[in-house]
Design an enzyme around this catalytic site. Structure first.
Site, PDB file in Angstrom:
ATOM      1  N   ASP A 148       0.859  -1.170   0.000  1.00  0.00           N
ATOM      2  CA  ASP A 148       0.000   0.000   0.000  1.00  0.00           C
ATOM      3  C   ASP A 148       0.908   1.237   0.000  1.00  0.00           C
ATOM      4  O   ASP A 148       2.107   1.126   0.282  1.00  0.00           O
ATOM      5  CB  ASP A 148      -0.881  -0.040   1.254  1.00  0.00           C
ATOM      6  CG  ASP A 148      -1.704   1.222   1.434  1.00  0.00           C
ATOM      7  OD1 ASP A 148      -2.322   1.676   0.457  1.00  0.00           O
ATOM      8  OD2 ASP A 148      -1.708   1.763   2.548  1.00  0.00           O
ATOM      9  N   ASP A 150      -0.055   5.221   1.050  1.00  0.00           N
ATOM     10  CA  ASP A 150      -0.233   6.102   2.206  1.00  0.00           C
ATOM     11  C   ASP A 150      -0.257   5.334   3.511  1.00  0.00           C
ATOM     12  O   ASP A 150      -0.953   4.325   3.642  1.00  0.00           O
ATOM     13  CB  ASP A 150      -1.542   6.886   2.058  1.00  0.00           C
ATOM     14  CG  ASP A 150      -1.477   7.910   0.944  1.00  0.00           C
ATOM     15  OD1 ASP A 150      -1.213   9.083   1.238  1.00  0.00           O
ATOM     16  OD2 ASP A 150      -1.685   7.524  -0.221  1.00  0.00           O
ATOM     17  N   ASP A 156       0.297   9.940   5.282  1.00  0.00           N
ATOM     18  CA  ASP A 156      -0.945  10.133   4.549  1.00  0.00           C
ATOM     19  C   ASP A 156      -0.911  11.408   3.712  1.00  0.00           C
ATOM     20  O   ASP A 156      -0.677  12.505   4.229  1.00  0.00           O
ATOM     21  CB  ASP A 156      -2.113  10.198   5.535  1.00  0.00           C
ATOM     22  CG  ASP A 156      -3.466  10.109   4.856  1.00  0.00           C
ATOM     23  OD1 ASP A 156      -3.528   9.577   3.736  1.00  0.00           O
ATOM     24  OD2 ASP A 156      -4.452  10.564   5.457  1.00  0.00           O
TER      25      ASP A 156
END
Length: 425
Positions: A148, A150, A156
């Protein structure tokens, strides 16, 4: 008040992981029965630690046995006949055994879990043990590792910083003959420039690393969950790969009118949530996604984001049933926003596995969104997983993983995916 609490408690299932809760409950028994405050205990601290450690490791060894039996039943097509399934009816698939006893011993050496008298083994203790066990189990045969973006590789909404320790660790993975891919919800279409901007620090690290052309070609970015694939070139740029090159026929058969219908319903429901809760946000529409984004300086509470997710999931499912079509989608809480995507990371990982020739037992996905309102959750059906909570944890588990990889110097180099491998099974 009691009745209200009971109702709300039942709705918290989306914040729990049944397997971790099961392990936590098993470890709570010896903690409750045998841990005493020091003023009541005539034993030395070291004696108490040793006895607790023995009890904890026996439990973890027994859970290993349950997992192994489940794998045998699973391979026979009888997973729902396993003892573990009877204990945890929602349990999914295991693609490798998990050495949980050894993982507990490693965790205890770091965090003195068996010495604790007032704080039992926690959700995060167990989550990290599962990560350690999974990394150890998969290292000898690992071919493909996906991440993944963020809160896994970078903060983020931020870009991949060039001074991040993860740059060197991802380079080390490529040097270990692995395919490395970022599977992200970020959907910028075929605009490679935007993905390069988000990954600028990593690509700069590639340029300075002296990786070979072949090693660089093993790095991929899959955006929009499963919709836009890019491959790294020898010049450390991202080159868009046309859909017909890698997507199976069933994906390319998704009808445009169904896509638009689903996004229309998602947009309508999210906008209704915004109006009902008076959220200071904007709602954005993309070709294959709809998103809710807070206005600058605004923080939306997690409960409000979860409400948008769960409400929109239900609305889309009802809509598809009413209009008699099925189209894969993902609705997830990104921590500060909510997105609805066509497709999901389960499909994304499976597409990469087929394209690159990696089996589920040879694939590892690393992410932070493994609750049912997150978009990493679905990958558990396709491969082994590591559940982290921030880039610092990713850094730590990759240090463990690269040490394990270096213990297997004779790992064979995976074949570059042949063009015909993208055809549907």
């Amino acid at each position: 008040m009691t009745s209200s609490y009971r109702i709300n408690y039942q709705l918290r299932a989306h914040k729990r992981d049944p397997f971790i809760e099961f392990i936590k409950g098993m470890l709570l028994t010896p903690f409750t029965l045998h841990s005493k405050p020091r003023y009541e205990d005539t034993q030395s601290v070291s004696e108490t630690h040793d006895q607790n450690l023995k009890r904890y490791t026996e439990i973890m060894a027994n859970i290993e046995v349950l997992i192994n039996e489940h794998i045998v039943k699973q391979n026979q097509g009888l997973a729902d006949h396993s003892q573990l399934f009877r204990l945890i009816p929602s349990i999914g698939s295991f693609f490798t055994p998990l050495p949980l006893k050894d993982a507990f011993l490693q965790a205890n050496a770091k965090h003195s879990i068996a010495a604790r008298r007032f704080v039992p083994p926690s959700f995060n203790d167990i989550r990290r043990m599962l990560n350690t066990a999974q990394a150890s189990a998969i290292a000898p045969q690992l071919k493909l590792i996906t991440f993944d973006g963020d809160m896994t590789l970078y903060d983020d909404g931020k870009d991949f910083a060039k001074d991040s320790e993860l740059v060197l660790l991802l380079i080390e993975l490529l040097r270990n003959n692995l395919y490395v891919a970022i599977v992200t919800a970020a959907g910028y279409g075929n605009a490679h420039i935007k993905y390069e901007s988000r990954l600028s620090g990593l690509l700069e690290g590639f340029r300075q690393s002296q990786l070979t052309k072949e090693q660089l070609s093993r790095f991929y970015v899959l955006g929009g969950e499963c919709n836009y694939l890019f491959q790294c070139t020898e010049y450390c740029r991202l080159q868009y790969i046309p859909e017909e090159t890698y997507q199976p026929q069933e994906m390319r058969a998704w009808r445009q009118d169904h896509i638009q219908s689903l996004l229309d319903e998602a947009f309508k429901n999210i906008q209704q949530c915004v109006d009902d809760m008076k959220l200071p946000v904007s709602v954005m529409r993309k070709p294959k996604a709809v998103g809710l984004l807070p206005k600058p300086g605004v923080k939306i509470f997690r409960e409000q984001l979860d409400e948008c997710v769960l409400s929109t999931q239900a609305s889309i499912l009802e809509h598809q049933h009413a209009h008699n079509y099925t189209l894969p989608f993902c609705v997830f809480n990104g921590g500060s926003d909510v997105w609805v995507d066509i497709g999901n990371k389960l499909i994304g990982v499976q597409v990469l596995q087929h394209f690159l020739g990696a089996a589920p037992s040879e694939t590892l996905h690393v992410g932070d969104q493994f609750l049912s309102t997150g978009n990493d959750y679905a990958t558990r059906r396709a491969c082994c997983t590591l559940w982290i909570v921030n880039p610092e944890e990713t850094n730590q588990i990759l240090i463990e993983l690269t040490q394990l990889l270096n213990q297997h110097p004779n790992r064979s180099s995976p074949k570059i995916a042949a063009e015909e491998s993208v055809n549907e099974n």
